[in-house]
Each structure stands twice: as C-alpha cells, then as structure tokens.
Design an enzyme around this catalytic site. Structure first.
Site, mmCIF file in Angstrom:
data_model
loop_
_atom_site.group_PDB
_atom_site.id
_atom_site.type_symbol
_atom_site.label_atom_id
_atom_site.label_comp_id
_atom_site.label_asym_id
_atom_site.label_seq_id
_atom_site.Cartn_x
_atom_site.Cartn_y
_atom_site.Cartn_z
ATOM 1 N N SER A 70 -3.051 -6.778 4.775
ATOM 2 C CA SER A 70 -2.009 -7.502 5.496
ATOM 3 C C SER A 70 -2.025 -9.000 5.197
ATOM 4 C CB SER A 70 -2.195 -7.277 6.998
ATOM 5 O OG SER A 70 -2.013 -5.912 7.292
ATOM 6 N N GLU B 155 3.542 -0.583 3.537
ATOM 7 C CA GLU B 155 4.646 -1.544 3.480
ATOM 8 C C GLU B 155 4.659 -2.442 4.718
ATOM 9 O OE1 GLU B 155 8.069 -1.087 1.447
ATOM 10 O OE2 GLU B 155 7.474 0.672 0.307
#
Lengths: 263, 329, 382
Positions: C132, C363
C-alpha cells in the site's frame, strides 16, 4: 457467390416460456430473442462459403416483428455484408407459408445464388420455409443438409443423412438449402464489430409493400389457437441401491412394470 | 362431407415405411366411412404391391429414381396427384423426405401446412386442427389450418401404423412432364446405406442411450453402445463428448445437435445443461445416471440413479440381456 | 434524474460478454480452480473477441470502451470466474500507464503491435517491502548514459509468468518518495528479468501470479513514460481508472453467489418445505440482494463519473471498497445457505468466497480505499 442467409430471432435457450394472456401463443414479453441454433449455424456456413470464394457476399434476411433488427445486427457483427428486415403483419403471424411468401417476394428483388437457412426454426420447428421459398422462386431446394461445399462457380455438393443412409448430392445454383448441420463453435462477434454493427444500415421492406405484392396470399392460413406448457416435471424418482446389480434389477423392473417402456 | 385424403407413400425394400403406414392409419381415421384414402408414390410398379396390401382404392404412381427424387420434383408430382384425386388433405410421414417436401407442396398446391403433427382433426369444411410440440418439446401448440387444401407431415411414432387390408387399387400414371426443368440438374450421386446392425438412427429410435462427460474417457463409451445394443436403441451423446472428439457431432443430442423424443431416453453421465435438455425433454420416460446428486438432469428425469456409470452400465446391460432373453455377451 | 437504461450498444456488449463467460469460462471454472491451471485457450479466445484490451483505443487495436462498458463486461466475466477475469483484465491495468503517460509515438510503438496479437502485460508496482505504501517503493532506476538500469523486485504480479510487456514503477531517488518515481515500459524479453514461481493462491487460481525481479535491466529513455517525476502520478491515475472495474468484478462474484443461493433455496427442503419458505433464509436472500444491487449501482455511478470526466477518486474508492466487501459477505451467506454442502469443494459457492476475498486486497486494499474516501470526504469540509 451471392449468399442470402435467412434468420429468425428465437428465445434464448434458458428462457422461461409462458403463454400470452389469451393462451393462443408464446408470450414474447420478457423474453430475450437471439440468433441461435440452426440459424446461427447457417450464418457460420454462409461466412465459411464467403471466405472460401473471393468476391462473395452474405446478405442476412429476416421476416417478422421489429425484434428481427437485433438478430440482423448480430449477423452483421459476425460478418454479414448486408441485412434486410421484411416486416411482418402488425397483428403478428407465425404461418410459415406466409413467412416464405413474404421472404420470396423480397428475394425476387435481390441477387441470390444460394439461399441458406436452418433446416427449421428453433422455436416453431416447422421446417417449411426453405422448401416453400424455393417453390416460389422456382429453384431447387434441399433440406437436412450437412457438409455443404462449393463445387465451383455454379454448383454445390453436400450430404444428407436420411433414414436409409447418408445421401451424397450435387446441386446446381441457384438453390435453397436448409442446414441440418450444427457447428458447436460458430464464431462469436468481436466487440469492435458489435459496435460497428449498431451503426450499420438495415434495409426495411415494410408490410404494406409485402402485403400488396402478396395480394390475396397476405392472409395467414395457419393460426395459433392454443399454446400449452407441460406440467413441470417434479424431479426423478431416485432409486436406492447398494450394488450395481441391485440398481440394474430395480431400474429394469420399473421400466417394465411402471413406465411400461421396456422393449 | 366426403374428404379424400392423399398419402405420399414411401417404400423401402419393396415395403411401406413405418411413417407411411402411420400416415395411412391417420388418413383412414380422417376419411371416415364417407371419405376415401388414396396414395401417391414415386416408387413405380414395385411400390404398387405394397400399397395394394393396405386397401387403397386409388394410387397415383410415378417412377422417379431416387437419384432424381428432389423435393421439387416430388412436390410437383404430388400436387398433380392431389389435384386429380380432388384431395382436401395430403398427409406425409415424418421422414426427412416427407418433411422436406411439405413446404414445397404447400406452395405448389396452394395449401396451408404444418409439420411434426401429433394430433390432427378435420373440424369444418375448410378447417383442420393440429397439435404439435414446439421449442424442442418444451411446449405444445394447437393450430387451425384454414382453406380448402391442407398439407400435413406427421411426427414419427406419434400414431399407430395402419393394419394391412387387402384390395386392388385403381392406378393412375403421373406425367413426369410436370416436373420443373430446373430440377433436372440436381443429382443424388450415392447413398451410403446405414450399416446393418448399427441400430436405429437417432431420430427414428424409440429408445436412445446417451453418454456424457461422466463416461470420463473415449475408451469407456463402448459401455453406452453395449447397453444400446441390448435395448435395440440408438446411441446419443452430449456436447461434451462430441467436443472432446469421443464421437462425431452426428451423435449429439441437444440444441445444436438432434432433437429426439423417444419412448425411453437414458442419460448417462450427462449433467443436464439446458442446451442438452431442450433436445430430449419431450421423451416419454427419462432415466438419468450420474455421480452428482445435484445434477440438473435429475430434475427432468423420471428415474434417477446416483452412482458411477462405469460400474452401473455393465450390470444394466447384463440385466437387460437377461430379461430380454438375449445371450450374455 | 440519471438514466439507468443501457444503450443498445451497451446491451449488446454485455450480451457478448455474457455469452463468452457462460459458454467458454463457466464450464472450466471449477477445473481450473481445482488444479490451478492457467487456461490460455480461454485467454486467447478472449483476446480474439476483443475482451482483453478493453480500454485501449481502437486506433491502437484495442476495443476502445468507456468505463461503464468495461464494468458491464467485467461483471459478466466475473460471474463465471473471478480468477479468469483477473487475468483477462490485467492488460487494462498494465497498459493504462501507457495510455495516460505515453506520447503518441510511444503508444503506436508499443500498443499497436501488442494489441495486434495475443499478448499479456503486467503492471509492476507492488513490492515485497510494502504494497500500500507505493510512494516508498524500493526498485531502483539508475541513470546510465541515454537510459536507465532497473534493479529490484516486484511481487503479486498478475500474469507475471506469461507477460510479454511490463509497465514498471521505479525510483531514481528513494529520499524523494513520490517525487522520485518514474514509470517505464519494459519488454518481457529484456535481459535481466527473472520471473518467480507461480504462486499457490487461496483463490483466483485460474490466474497466475509471480514475483518479477529486475537484475540490471537496461531501458532506453524512450521507454520512460512522462518525466522522471511523473511515475507516481501515473500509477495513481491508473488505479483511479481501474479500481472501478474491480468493483464490477466483485459485483459479478456477488451476483453469482446470490443466484446460486436463490436457486438452491427453492430446491432444498427442510422441515417439510423448501428452505426459501423459511424467513431466516428470506432475510438472508434479501440482504444479499440489497448488497448486490448497491454494489452494482455504486460501480455504475463511478464509471459514469469517469466517462463524463467528473472527479471520480471518491466514487471509485467507495465503489471498489463497498462492492468487494459486499462480495465477501454475500459469498459467506451463500455458503451458510448451502450449509454443509456449501463448505464442500463439489459445490460452487466456497470458490466464490475465496475469489471474493482477493477483491478486498488487490488494486488498493480496502483500508487504503477507506483512507482515500475519508481524505476526499474531509477535503469537502476542511
């Protein structure tokens, strides 16, 4: 070769059929109509012939209500060069002889070396249209055809499985062919071609034109009176068994004594 | 009302075919005691004897070799016979030949038409009612056919065959000049007869045994054939089998293959995808054998066996042979 | 009022995707899941039909579709198999940086030959050291004459074992964080690329995933996308575009779970009646239907925003996060409705739960989506 392929929108295989409120025919509301079955095979066959004979073209033609347009666009997306919608009577008709008359009236005005169709429509399964069109056009017709091949500019060869065996035929052009053969993998349309097909022109022959041409024959003579669905099957009677022999013995007994279908 | 019903008769090996005898049976019922039954045949003198043994009063006869018997030629001759016999109704058997001629004959003769008919009744001076399965047997429709002339192709096995009844028909020769010249260029080049002992064809058979993916490998498919042989049944297959190349596509039952409606359909190792079901659901009795108890085939079947086809089939074949008094293999 | 009806174009695209999904993907979904097989024959066919490079303009050989059209297609594909869908749409993700950051010359040089044949591409952002925290990536791009040398490792790379093109994000100076990142086009046969083993995953097992190590891979500067500082922005804008189809992918899985459950509940009997007649089951089905419906509408709205050029970061984050949470919850309830059978591999619903789980992670994990959502939200107040 100028190839005309006859197609008809039919309900998707998964459709839940039901009758119209008056019970006379199948309810089209809520049903998705598609190009499928023998007609989809006929389009595939038309495209294969076109690809094998340079300079050929494929003209998709459909008779009936406005939903024909969607089916014609599907044929264009697959590779048909042109499309014509022969409008049916506003009150609807599923008389196959009337459909053949309307289609033949239009075909008389367009080039056709070969008129291809499925051996029967996937819904009414009459199989009357190909022969009836040929009679109206005054050309030979062959139903239940498989392995259709071009044998030069003016002829075809094909096989026809009958009860007696497999016939091999040679036929001249022009003629009408109803295809028995089904390809399990007819081509699918590519997305860009689907988008292009949305903008393709579709020639419309309106019902008043057809009706005038057919004069007294413009009236259906085969009229749906009642459309019935069988009571849904309630699921199988499951046969419990411990050994294959027990399974066999129980099944044969049920087929003989209960179902009475044992030879 | 004295209708004449004309039957387009087909012969095979000098005998009337089953579908023709079914059509004669229906014609007798429709004609009743007032009407009459006539026949038209392309089979020449050799067909006459066969027709004579079914009590037909009049026979219109042409001698068209099978090599030249196109639907256009036959329709022209049959329409001519229909005119001459003043028939109100022409009946055809539900064969490839019969169904192929129906559309042409309807146009040639100016008639209303229907195929695949399982019930037929004359309901008025210019009105015939028929019933016929549609949508692969998922529904049935009743249709009213109007006008002075009607052509109907029957569904195979939907009616009983007529019993023989002696008679000497009056024979009328048909003039082959009515055949359109455009028909002359088409020729049947050969006929590969169905192999003797290969059993009935899928569309003819009163019993069909079909195998699917659950047979696991092409080598196991002989188990289907052995059961079919013991029952006098035709062999069918699901799309999975023909896609895998275990059997040619001509074996395929379903939406993109053949639609069948035998008395008994045995689905072995077939899950029951809708594309298969539409091709067999109108069978009278359906048996399903599958390892998966939740397979949708059990919803359309009358009898279900949950188990491995590879062990059940040999036992079933043995049992059938035993009950039918056939020698064990 | 917004118009929720689809155009005939959109309907026919959706129908084509549905047909492909049900005819080609669904019959092999269980087998590929069980054996973790990468069904290349299906992916080739998807490419042939134009289902693979959905976002690439037609002038470069793609399908040139808008976000809403992409979502309609992806939902249909995912209904049949989430894992195959991930592999089919990976090209959209991998090629988006070229669409966003590439010059006209770069686009025709790289996209046209790529789209003209069956090829897979991979988007290389995530690293073993942190997924992330994209700004903190460690893969280095060292300037070397008229080009760069890439060194470092990327992980969880969809289609990594098969890709013939990579879009790679690497830093010229880690101390600059996001300002130091550049994006590169890297051909799959460049010397120095080492592909890791195909990972053994919980779900999406028809897709393949691996690490990609760059061991001194030389890249000419003509293969850099944008400036040396543009990489991070390209990556973030790419994810803004591709997040929404992940919402659609999750919606497809959720719809499949709902359909299986509703059908099963009408067949399965307990206490003398179909379980669908028990209110306990009806309430579950209603909650599932609400979740599926909301997921779809949020996804459509985000796609609509993208197609109309409106700001869509908030909308796409909400859609992706909500739809993926919904998919896991709906799949979980589906298993509950199936009871013991639901836990068995012979029944289709446990796969849906495993496939749904990934949509919360990849994603942009749902935690990141919530941070983005909160940031966008608070900006409106602060």
């Amino acid at each position: 070769m100028e190839i005309v392929v006859l197609i008809k929108p039919i309900p998707e295989a998964e459709s839940r059929l039901r009758a119209t409120p008056d019970g006379r025919g199948p309810e089209p509301e809520g049903i998705k109509f598609v190009l499928a079955g023998y007609d989809e095979s006929a389009v595939e066959q038309a495209l294969l012939l076109k690809e094998s004979l340079p300079g050929s073209s494929v003209h998709a033609v459909s008779f009936g209500p406005a939903r024909c347009e969607e089916t014609l666009r599907a044929a264009i997306a697959l590779g048909a060069d042109r499309a014509t919608w022969v409008e049916g009577p506003p009150e609807g008709s599923d008389d196959p002889v009337l459909a053949a008359r309307a289609l033949a009236a239009t075909l008389q005005t367009v080039p056709h070396d070969l008129v291809l169709g499925g051996k029967q429509a996937g819904d009414d399964e009459e199989g009357i249209v190909p022969g009836a069109i040929a009679e109206l056009l005054g050309i030979p017709s062959f139903g239940y055809v498989t392995d259709l091949r071009s044998s030069g500019p003016s002829g075809l060869t094909f096989l026809r499985p009958t009860e007696a065996g497999v016939e091999q035929w040679e036929a001249p052009l022009p003629c009408v062919v109803g295809l028995q053969q089904a390809w399990n993998d007819p081509r699918s349309a590519k997305l860009p071609n689907i988008l292009k097909s949305r903008k393709a022109p579709i020639l419309k022959v309106d019902w008043p034109t057809t009706s005038t041409a057919l004069a007294l024959e413009a009236k259906p003579r085969s009229i749906g009176e009642k459309f019935e669905l069988p009571a849904p099957r309630t699921g199988a009677k499951m046969i419990e068994f411990k050994t294959p022999e027990e399974a066999a013995e129980k099944l044969v007994r049920l087929l003989r004594e209960e179902a009475k279908v044992f030879p | 009302m004295t209708p004449t019903v004309l039957v387009l008769a087909e012969t095979s090996g000098g005998l009337l075919t089953g579908p023709t005898k079914e059509a004669i049976g229906v014609a007798r019922t429709l004609a009743g005691s007032d009407g009459s039954v006539a026949a038209v045949t392309m089979g020449g003198p050799s067909a006459l004897e066969a027709l004579a043994s079914f009590g037909l009063k009049e026979v219109w006869m042409a001698d068209v070799p099978p090599e030249a018997a196109t639907s256009g030629a036959v329709a022209a001759l049959a329409a001519h016979a229909a005119d001459e016999s003043r028939a109100a109704l022409v009946l055809l058997g539900g064969t490839t030949f019969g169904r192929d001629v129906t559309g042409r004959l309807a146009v040639r003769w100016g008639a209303a038409a229907a195929t695949g008919v399982t019930e037929v009744a004359i309901t008025g001076p210019e009105e015939v009612h028929v019933r016929r399965p549609v949508y692969g047997g998922r529904a049935t429709e009743s249709r009213r056919l109007v006008g002075p002339r009607t052509v109907i192709a029957l569904r195979p096995h939907a009616f009983a065959e007529a019993a023989a009844s002696a008679g000497t028909p009056t024979v009328h020769a048909l003039d082959r000049s009515v055949i359109p010249v455009t028909e002359g260029a088409a020729r049947r080049r050969s006929l590969a007869p169905a192999e003797p002992g290969s059993g009935p064809s899928l569309s003819d058979a009163t019993i069909v045994v079909s195998g699917g993916r659950g047979m696991r490998a092409a080598e196991n498919f002989h188990l289907i054939e052995e059961l079919a042989q013991s029952l006098g049944a035709a062999v069918g297959a699901s799309r999975a089998v023909t896609d895998a190349g275990w059997r040619p596509t001509s074996f395929q039952v379903g939406q993109t293959g053949r639609a069948v409606s035998p008395q008994l359909y045995i689905a072995v190792g077939i899950s029951g995808a809708i594309q298969h079901v539409v091709g067999m659901v109108s069978s009278r009795t359906i048996v399903a054998i599958n390892t998966d108890p939740s397979a949708p085939i059990f919803k359309v079947a009358d009898y279900g066996l949950v188990g491995d086809a590879l062990t059940i089939l040999p036992a079933l074949t043995r049992e059938v042979r035993k009950v039918r008094g056939l020698p064990a293999n | 009022m917004p118009d929720f009806s689809l155009t005939p174009e959109q309907e026919s695209l959706r129908d084509a995707a549905r047909k492909f999904a049900r005819a080609e993907m669904a019959p092999k979904a269980a087998e590929c899941d069980k054996t973790a097989r990468f069904p290349e024959e299906i992916y080739r066919k998807a490419w042939e039909l134009g289902l693979m490079n959905l976002n690439v303009p037609t002038e470069y050989g793609g399908s040139g579709l808008g976000a809403l059209e992409q979502c309609l297609i992806v939902e249909e594909l995912a209904y049949a198999c989430g894992g195959m869908t991930t592999s089919i749409i990976a090209n959209c993700l991998a090629l988006e940086p070229i669409l966003l950051g590439g010059t006209a010359e770069q686009k025709s040089r790289w996209l046209t030959p790529f789209c003209a044949e069956y090829h897979l591409a991979s988007f290389c952002l995530t690293e073993p050291g942190g997924g992330s925290d994209a700004a903190g990536l460690q893969t280095r791009a060292r300037k070397d004459g008229d080009g760069y040398v890439l060194s470092g490792e990327k992980c969880f790379i969809t289609n990594g074992p098969h890709a013939s093109l990579f879009t790679v994000f690497a830093t010229l100076d880690p101390s600059l964080r996001s300002k130091g990142i550049a994006a590169f086009i890297v051909p799959g046969d460049a010397p120095g690329i080492v592909r890791g083993k195909d990972e053994d995953k919980m779900g999406h097992r028809a897709s393949s995933t691996s690490t990609i190590r760059f061991e001194g891979v030389r890249i000419p500067s003509t293969q850099r996308l944008g400036s040396e500082q543009d990489g991070f922005s390209i990556a973030m804008r790419t994810l803004d575009q591709t997040r929404t189809p992940i919402g659609a992918l999750a919606t497809g899985i959720a719809q499949a779970a709902l359909d299986h459950s509703a059908r099963y509940s009408l067949e399965r009997k307990s206490f003398g009646k179909a379980i669908a007649e028990h209110q306990a089951i009806q309430i579950k089905l209603a909650n599932m239907a609400q979740a599926v419906h909301a997921a779809r509408l949020l996804t459509w709205h985000a796609a609509w925003s993208i197609d109309h050029g409106h700001p869509s970061t908030l909308e796409s984050s909400i859609a992706k996060c909500f739809a993926s949470d919904a998919a896991l919850r709906v799949a979980d309830e589906a298993i509950q409705i199936f009871g013991g059978y639901g836990y068995m591999r012979d029944y289709p619903v446990e796969k849906l739960m495993r496939d749904a789980k990934l949509t919360q992670i990849y994603e942009g994990s749902n935690e990141i989506q919530r941070i983005v959502t909160a940031r966008e939200l608070l900006r409106q107040y602060g």
